[in-house]
Design an enzyme around this catalytic site. Structure first.
Site, mmCIF file in Angstrom:
data_model
loop_
_atom_site.group_PDB
_atom_site.id
_atom_site.type_symbol
_atom_site.label_atom_id
_atom_site.label_comp_id
_atom_site.label_asym_id
_atom_site.label_seq_id
_atom_site.Cartn_x
_atom_site.Cartn_y
_atom_site.Cartn_z
ATOM 1 N N GLY A 181 2.554 3.042 10.558
ATOM 2 C CA GLY A 181 3.496 3.869 10.554
ATOM 3 C C GLY A 181 4.078 4.404 11.755
ATOM 4 O O GLY A 181 4.700 5.267 11.823
ATOM 5 N N GLU B 83 -5.411 -4.314 10.977
ATOM 6 C CA GLU B 83 -4.411 -3.496 11.121
ATOM 7 C C GLU B 83 -4.693 -2.605 12.380
ATOM 8 O O GLU B 83 -5.526 -1.436 12.258
ATOM 9 C CB GLU B 83 -4.728 -2.328 9.788
ATOM 10 N N ASN C 62 0.856 -1.182 0.019
ATOM 11 C CA ASN C 62 0.040 -0.004 0.084
ATOM 12 C C ASN C 62 0.966 1.239 0.130
ATOM 13 O O ASN C 62 1.574 1.438 1.096
ATOM 14 C CB ASN C 62 -0.834 0.046 1.136
ATOM 15 N N HIS D 123 -9.765 1.527 5.139
ATOM 16 C CA HIS D 123 -8.489 1.749 5.871
ATOM 17 C C HIS D 123 -8.604 2.886 6.900
ATOM 18 O O HIS D 123 -9.508 3.808 6.896
ATOM 19 C CB HIS D 123 -7.460 2.310 4.815
ATOM 20 N N GLU E 13 -7.113 5.201 7.647
ATOM 21 C CA GLU E 13 -6.699 6.690 7.292
ATOM 22 C C GLU E 13 -8.011 7.155 6.639
ATOM 23 O O GLU E 13 -8.301 8.555 6.817
ATOM 24 C CB GLU E 13 -5.480 6.524 6.450
ATOM 25 N N LYS F 216 -0.014 4.226 -0.330
ATOM 26 C CA LYS F 216 -0.593 5.564 0.025
ATOM 27 C C LYS F 216 -0.386 6.629 -0.694
ATOM 28 O O LYS F 216 -0.222 6.374 -2.201
ATOM 29 C CB LYS F 216 -0.006 5.685 1.711
ATOM 30 N N SER G 147 3.598 -1.520 10.410
ATOM 31 C CA SER G 147 4.675 -1.487 10.795
ATOM 32 C C SER G 147 5.311 -3.057 10.317
ATOM 33 O O SER G 147 6.217 -3.535 11.206
ATOM 34 C CB SER G 147 5.174 -1.340 12.194
#
Ligand code: 13P
Length: 257
Positions: A177, A171, A11, A97, A99, A13, A217
Site C-alpha cells: 500500500g 509480501e 485481494n 496477511h 494486516e 481487502k 505495490s
C-alpha cells in the site's frame, strides 16, 4: 521443468460494495484475454463471497477468502468457519496477511492452526510472510531470519504432500500500500530464500512445486519485471486489483513459461 502454474490473486481487502463487486466481475471478464495456463482468483470480503461466486460461475476465475477461523463451529462470535467457506465455493484462503498479524495480533501459532484447518476442509492456504521496514533496514540476513521464523512456525507439522499445493506470498510489509515495490533483486532474493527453506525442511520436489507470489505495490507498470523473475510464480495484488483494467493488465504481464 517448471510445473508451477502462474497465479494472480486480487485481494480486495475491505473494499467494494456488492454493486461495485458485480460490476468489476462483469468488466474484468471482458478485459481478460490472459493465457489459459494462468490461474486467476479474487478475494472479496466475506459478505460478498456468495454473490461474487454466482457472478463467476462458468468462468475460470476462482474464489478466495481473506481469512478464516480454524474451528468447524463453536462459540467464536464474529468468526467464519472453513467449512462454511468451502460450502460457498471458496478454493483458496489468505492466511497470515501482515494486516491480520499487525492490526489483529495474529501469531504464527494461530496461523499454523488455521493452515492445518484449511487443508482439513479442502481449502488451499495462500500464506503471507514478509519483513517490516525496520527489519529490512537491518539487512538481508535479518530479512531471512524473519522469513525463516514465520515460515518454520506457520508450516509446523505439515506433511510434504500438503505443502506441495501450498501458495506462499512474499509480501514485504513496507511495500504494501505504499507505492514502493521491492526491487526485482530483493523480490527474487526473498522468494529464492523461501524456496530454499522449503527444500531444507521438506524436500526438493516440494520446494519446486510450491508457488511463490510476490505482493506489495504491484501495478501494471512494474508487473512485467516482477513476474518474469524465476522464483516468482505470480502476484497477490491489493490496490491495483480494485480496477478491472489494471488487474487484467497485471494478469497479462505474466510470462508464458
Ligand atoms: P498493495 O498491492 O495495495 O500494495 O497490497 C498488497 C497486499 O497486501 C496484497 O495482499
Amino acid at each position: 521443468m517448471n510445473l508451477r502454474h502462474p497465479f494472480v490473486v486480487a485481494n480486495w481487502k475491505m473494499h467494494k460494495t456488492r454493486a461495485e463487486a458485480l460490476s468489476f466481475v462483469h468488466e474484468f471478464k471482458q478485459a481478460l484475454p490472459a493465457p489459459p495456463a494462468l490461474e486467476i482468483a479474487i478475494a472479496p470480503s466475506f459478505p460478498l463471497l456468495e454473490s461474487v461466486a454466482q457472478a463467476l460461475e462458468g468462468s475460470r476465475i476462482k474464489l478466495v477468502a481473506q481469512n478464516m477461523h480454524f474451528a468447524k463451529e463453536g462459540a467464536f462470535t464474529g468468526e467464519v468457519s472453513p467449512n462454511l467457506l468451502y460450502e460457498l465455493g471458496v478454493t483458496y484462503v489468505i492466511l497470515g496477511h501482515s494486516e491480520r498479524r499487525g492490526h489483529f495480533r495474529e501469531t504464527d501459532g494461530l496461523i499454523n492452526q488455521k493452515i492445518h484447518a484449511a487443508f482439513e476442509f479442502d481449502l488451499v492456504p495462500i500464506l503471507c510472510v514478509g519483513e517490516t521496514l525496520e527489519e529490512r533496514q537491518r539487512g538481508q540476513k535479518e530479512t531471512e531470519r524473519v522469513l525463516e521464523r514465520q515460515l518454520s512456525s506457520d508450516l509446523k507439522d505439515l506433511i510434504p504432500s500438503s505443502v506441495d499445493s501450498l501458495v506462499i506470498a512474499y509480501e514485504p510489509v513496507w511495500a504494501i500500500g505504499t507505492g514502493v515495490h521491492a526491487s526485482p533483486a530483493d523480490a527474487e532474493a526473498g522468494a529464492a530464500f523461501i524456496r530454499r527453506s522449503i527444500a531444507r525442511w521438506f524436500n526438493e520436489i516440494t520446494a519446486s512445486s510450491v508457488r511463490i507470489l510476490y505482493g506489495g505495490s504491484v501495478k501494471p507498470d512494474n508487473a512485467p519485471e516482477l513476474l518474469a523473475l524465476p522464483n516468482i510464480d505470480g502476484a497477490l495484488v491489493g490496490g491495483a486489483s480494485l480496477d478491472p483494467k489494471a488487474f487484467a493488465e497485471i494478469a497479462q504481464a505474466v510470462p508464458n513459461r
